[in-house]
Design a protein around this motif. Structure first.
Motif, PDB file in Angstrom:
ATOM      1  N   LEU A   1       0.823  -1.208   0.000  1.00 25.07           N
ATOM      2  CA  LEU A   1       0.000   0.000   0.000  1.00 25.07           C
ATOM      3  C   LEU A   1       0.861   1.264   0.000  1.00 25.07           C
ATOM      4  CD1 LEU A   1      -2.900  -0.898   2.453  1.00 25.07           C
ATOM      5  CD2 LEU A   1      -2.783  -1.154  -0.011  1.00 25.07           C
ATOM      6  N   SER A   2       1.945   1.250   0.746  1.00 27.83           N
ATOM      7  CA  SER A   2       2.833   2.418   0.763  1.00 27.83           C
ATOM      8  C   SER A   2       3.445   2.644  -0.614  1.00 27.83           C
ATOM      9  CB  SER A   2       3.935   2.213   1.813  1.00 27.83           C
ATOM     10  OG  SER A   2       3.390   2.074   3.105  1.00 27.83           O
ATOM     11  N   ARG A   3       3.820   1.562  -1.258  1.00 27.14           N
ATOM     12  CA  ARG A   3       4.372   1.691  -2.605  1.00 27.14           C
ATOM     13  C   ARG A   3       3.319   2.243  -3.564  1.00 27.14           C
ATOM     14  NH1 ARG A   3       6.367  -3.489  -6.214  1.00 27.14           N
ATOM     15  NH2 ARG A   3       6.479  -2.408  -8.195  1.00 27.14           N
ATOM     16  N   HIS A   4       2.093   1.755  -3.451  1.00 23.46           N
ATOM     17  CA  HIS A   4       1.016   2.237  -4.316  1.00 23.46           C
ATOM     18  C   HIS A   4       0.734   3.713  -4.060  1.00 23.46           C
ATOM     19  CE1 HIS A   4      -2.798   2.187  -6.527  1.00 23.46           C
ATOM     20  NE2 HIS A   4      -3.319   2.818  -5.487  1.00 23.46           N
ATOM     21  N   GLU A   5       0.675   4.103  -2.802  1.00 18.91           N
ATOM     22  CA  GLU A   5       0.393   5.501  -2.470  1.00 18.91           C
ATOM     23  C   GLU A   5       1.499   6.427  -2.966  1.00 18.91           C
ATOM     24  OE1 GLU A   5      -2.175   4.730   1.642  1.00 18.91           O
ATOM     25  OE2 GLU A   5      -0.003   5.006   1.704  1.00 18.91           O
ATOM     26  N   ALA A   6       2.758   5.969  -2.856  1.00 22.17           N
ATOM     27  CA  ALA A   6       3.868   6.789  -3.348  1.00 22.17           C
ATOM     28  C   ALA A   6       3.802   6.954  -4.858  1.00 22.17           C
ATOM     29  CB  ALA A   6       5.199   6.160  -2.934  1.00 22.17           C
ATOM     30  N   ALA A   7       3.445   5.874  -5.563  1.00 27.13           N
ATOM     31  CA  ALA A   7       3.337   5.952  -7.022  1.00 27.13           C
ATOM     32  C   ALA A   7       2.187   6.865  -7.440  1.00 27.13           C
ATOM     33  CB  ALA A   7       3.153   4.553  -7.605  1.00 27.13           C
ATOM     34  N   VAL A   8       1.072   6.812  -6.710  1.00 28.96           N
ATOM     35  CA  VAL A   8      -0.066   7.678  -7.030  1.00 28.96           C
ATOM     36  C   VAL A   8       0.299   9.133  -6.781  1.00 28.96           C
ATOM     37  CG1 VAL A   8      -2.408   8.283  -6.342  1.00 28.96           C
ATOM     38  CG2 VAL A   8      -1.791   5.892  -6.635  1.00 28.96           C
TER      39      VAL A   8
ATOM     40  N   ALA B   1       4.117   3.047 -12.773  1.00 23.98           N
ATOM     41  CA  ALA B   1       4.925   1.981 -12.187  1.00 23.98           C
ATOM     42  C   ALA B   1       4.788   2.023 -10.668  1.00 23.98           C
ATOM     43  CB  ALA B   1       6.392   2.138 -12.587  1.00 23.98           C
ATOM     44  N   GLY B   2       4.455   0.907 -10.097  1.00 21.71           N
ATOM     45  CA  GLY B   2       4.271   0.827  -8.654  1.00 21.71           C
ATOM     46  C   GLY B   2       2.831   0.861  -8.223  1.00 21.71           C
ATOM     47  N   GLN B   3       1.942   1.330  -9.094  1.00 22.98           N
ATOM     48  CA  GLN B   3       0.530   1.334  -8.741  1.00 22.98           C
ATOM     49  C   GLN B   3      -0.059  -0.072  -8.884  1.00 22.98           C
ATOM     50  OE1 GLN B   3      -1.954   4.337 -10.459  1.00 22.98           O
ATOM     51  NE2 GLN B   3      -0.347   5.904 -10.435  1.00 22.98           N
ATOM     52  N   LEU B   4      -0.894  -0.435  -7.948  1.00 24.49           N
ATOM     53  CA  LEU B   4      -1.553  -1.737  -7.988  1.00 24.49           C
ATOM     54  C   LEU B   4      -2.854  -1.630  -8.756  1.00 24.49           C
ATOM     55  CD1 LEU B   4      -1.103  -2.913  -4.293  1.00 24.49           C
ATOM     56  CD2 LEU B   4       0.347  -3.443  -6.246  1.00 24.49           C
ATOM     57  N   PRO B   5      -3.147  -2.605  -9.604  1.00 21.01           N
ATOM     58  CA  PRO B   5      -4.449  -2.597 -10.285  1.00 21.01           C
ATOM     59  C   PRO B   5      -5.594  -2.686  -9.278  1.00 21.01           C
ATOM     60  CG  PRO B   5      -2.946  -4.173 -11.303  1.00 21.01           C
ATOM     61  CD  PRO B   5      -2.303  -3.730 -10.033  1.00 21.01           C
ATOM     62  N   ALA B   6      -6.751  -2.242  -9.705  1.00 22.22           N
ATOM     63  CA  ALA B   6      -7.915  -2.270  -8.815  1.00 22.22           C
ATOM     64  C   ALA B   6      -8.247  -3.693  -8.377  1.00 22.22           C
ATOM     65  CB  ALA B   6      -9.118  -1.641  -9.512  1.00 22.22           C
ATOM     66  N   ALA B   7      -7.993  -4.678  -9.251  1.00 19.79           N
ATOM     67  CA  ALA B   7      -8.283  -6.066  -8.877  1.00 19.79           C
ATOM     68  C   ALA B   7      -7.398  -6.521  -7.718  1.00 19.79           C
ATOM     69  CB  ALA B   7      -8.082  -6.989 -10.082  1.00 19.79           C
ATOM     70  N   MET B   8      -6.136  -6.081  -7.702  1.00 23.55           N
ATOM     71  CA  MET B   8      -5.245  -6.435  -6.592  1.00 23.55           C
ATOM     72  C   MET B   8      -5.677  -5.740  -5.301  1.00 23.55           C
ATOM     73  SD  MET B   8      -1.377  -6.564  -8.086  1.00 23.55           S
ATOM     74  CE  MET B   8      -0.867  -7.836  -9.259  1.00 23.55           C
TER      75      MET B   8
END
Length: 599
Positions: free
Chosen positions: A353-360, A366-373
């Motif tokens: 989640l931290s990686r996803h939030e940083a990418a957003v 790169a680093g964002q998680l798909p909605a399915a994940m």
């Protein structure tokens, strides 16, 4: 010589008999001897001594019997008192019946205490079961021990801890034991760790370029079996309960995320499921800005909950209390492993989640998680029997934002014309993103949506202007110019990137030429359709009476237009009524047909 040998043997036997202690009389024999003295003029001193010995023996037997028969936890004799009683009985000089049982009790007591001391002095706490076994053995002993008192207190503390743990873990009035509650916690955590490992493997594979990061929702796959049978794969988990597929449990598919859910978990009956036209699962419904969606999700989570879902802090407190006990509870190790596994899963989830939030935040794909994940992580949090509500609350807005972002990217993707939205839908999508916080004012994606909406509105304005020009054209030249302009505007609709099919078709239809007169559609002039070429003609242009009546009342039942009659070389019934402009148009058509035949 023979006599000498016999004499020596007799002497040896006499010497051996003299060296052996004389056999002590029993208490019964002493009592019988005392009874015989009543009729004999025995020595008073000897009689008094015998009487004292018999009385002491009777008293000792009574005391020994009292010690050996005591089974109560209170009132038992200590090992020291029993040893003193045994020594006093040995000095009486009688063969007492209680001597050997008392000696055996002391021996067993000493052996029991040695076993307990060994278990306590090896550097490890004895288990609750071992302490209970020692205590059960001590309850069968007639002798008291300070160790048995300590063991009883330790066992009581362990039982109290187990009861406290059961109340903290097991649902009220469920009748479940602590072990059953721990099993639910462990099983849900194992499945969440399994799903997290799948996500991590998928991310590593996508970053290594092995395959695209297209996380797919698992669904039951049909096998080469009769209809209605499916392969049950324990590695694939479904629904909010995160259980593997089973043919006995009816399921329904969400039309938004394509996830499969059990009817009982979402509160649907078979009849209600059959009548559904479109279904959104509780997670997808909760992403909408409606309070009812969140309430539906909470109800669904309550249905799949099997325990009280304790917090990690409560489990840690129970583990600390268990570590402070003198005996190790049977469930302490499983509880410690559960806490360790949850901490590992929590750390892994927070890292993603931290990686996803940083990418957003950096606006990097790169680093964002798909909605399915993100949806899978949210389902793991919701199905976890350990409270993971903090992570679920953190995931919920991230999932909503990612869903919105993916919808926006799909709407802006020029390579997916099927995903194009109408102007109203695009405007609604932009408003939803700004209202929910999924998009920030002035961000790249909202700006792109706003620009696309402006392009669509500009096209609509040009389309409206073209429609006005077509209607207001007063001559053939103006009409031709208006038609050409309208056709160019209609052709531009595909390049706008917005779903303008209806508007473009309406404009093309308005700019299309009909009839022999080659004029645009005029709603004030009635028309009829040829039953053979589907062409449309004004009544007056094909020699039919033209008035204000309904077209269906005037049109022939089987109408063949003049051009179709010319192509089939058959006479046109109303040729003599054709106006001059229509005849000229037919001559031009005839010339073209002749030219084509020559070619």
């Amino acid at each position: 010589a023979v006599w000498g040998q016999q004499a020596a043997a007799l002497a040896a036997e006499a010497e051996a008999a003299a060296s052996e202690p004389p056999e002590q009389p029993s208490l019964a024999e002493a009592e019988a001897l005392l009874g015989e003295a009543q009729g004999v003029p025995a020595s008073p001193r000897l009689l008094a001594a015998l009487t004292e010995v018999v009385e002491d023996g009777l008293v000792w037997e009574s005391e020994a019997q009292q010690v050996l028969s005591s089974k109560r936890s209170t009132g038992r004799a200590s090992a020291t008192a029993a040893s003193a009683l045994l020594a006093r009985g040995a000095k009486l000089g009688l063969r007492l019946e209680g001597l050997q049982p008392l000696q055996n009790a002391l021996d067993k007591h000493a052996e029991w205490e040695a076993s307990v001391q060994k278990a306590l002095s090896n550097g490890k706490r004895p288990t609750q079961a071992t302490a209970a076994s020692f205590l059960s053995t001590a309850k069968g002993s007639p002798l008291a021990s300070t160790l048995s008192t300590a063991l009883a207190q330790a066992v009581e503390h362990g039982v109290a801890w187990a009861d406290k743990a059961r109340k903290a873990l097991v649902k009220r009035n469920s009748g479940q034991q602590l072990q059953r509650g721990l099993k639910h916690l462990t099983l849900s955590l194992d499945r969440a760790c399994h799903q997290l490992a799948r996500l991590q493997e998928e991310i590593v594979a996508s970053e290594a370029g092995a395959r695209g990061c297209a996380w797919k929702i698992s669904e039951p796959v049909a096998a080469d079996l009769p209809s209605g049978y499916y392969v049950e794969d324990e590695s694939k988990l479904f629904c909010l309960c995160q259980q593997p597929y089973h043919a006995d449990n009816a399921m329904v598919s969400c039309d938004v995320c394509e996830e499969w859910l059990h009817l009982k978990c979402v509160g649907l009956s078979h009849a209600a499921a059959k009548n559904l036209r479109k279904y959104a699962c509780p997670i997808c419904a909760s992403l909408k800005p409606l309070a009812s969606g969140k309430a539906e999700l909470e109800q669904a989570v309550a249905r799949v909950k099997k325990t009280r879902r304790p917090r990690l802090e409560a489990l840690a407190d129970l583990a600390r209390d268990a570590a402070a006990l003198p005996c190790q509870p049977a469930d302490e190790r499983e509880l410690s492993q559960l806490i360790t596994s949850f901490a590992t899963w929590q750390a892994g989830t927070e890292a993603l989640l931290s990686r996803h939030e940083a990418a957003v935040a950096a606006q990097q794909s790169a680093g964002q998680l798909p909605a399915a994940m993100l949806s899978q992580l949210l389902k793991s949090c919701l199905s976890m029997e350990v409270d993971a509500s903090a992570l679920a609350d953190r995931l919920h807005p991230l999932l909503a934002a990612q869903r919105w972002s993916e919808r926006a990217h799909a709407a802006l993707n020029p390579w997916q014309p099927s995903a194009c939205l109408t102007v109203d839908a695009l405007s609604k999508l932009l408003r939803e993103g700004l209202a929910s916080g999924a998009a920030q004012e002035g961000g790249e994606l909202p700006a792109a949506l706003a620009a696309r909406i402006d392009q669509a509105k500009a096209w609509l304005a040009r389309s409206a202007a073209s429609m006005t020009a077509l209607k207001s054209a007063s001559g053939p030249v103006e009409e031709t110019q208006a038609i050409n302009a309208a056709q160019m505007v209609a052709a531009e609709a595909a390049a706008v990137g917005v779903k303008l099919d209806k508007e473009a078709d309406k404009l093309r239809e308005a700019a299309a030429l009909y009839c022999l007169c080659a004029r645009v559609y005029d709603p004030d002039r009635p028309m009829l359709s040829c039953d053979y070429c589907d062409g449309w003609f004004h009544f007056g242009c094909v020699g039919l009476p033209e008035d204000d009546k309904d077209e269906s009342e005037e049109a022939p039942q089987d109408f063949r237009c003049p051009e179709c009659c010319m192509k089939r070389a058959c006479p046109y019934a109303h040729y003599h009524k054709l106006p001059a402009e229509s005849v000229s148009a037919l001559h031009i058509i005839a010339a073209r047909l002749a030219e084509r035949q020559q070619q």
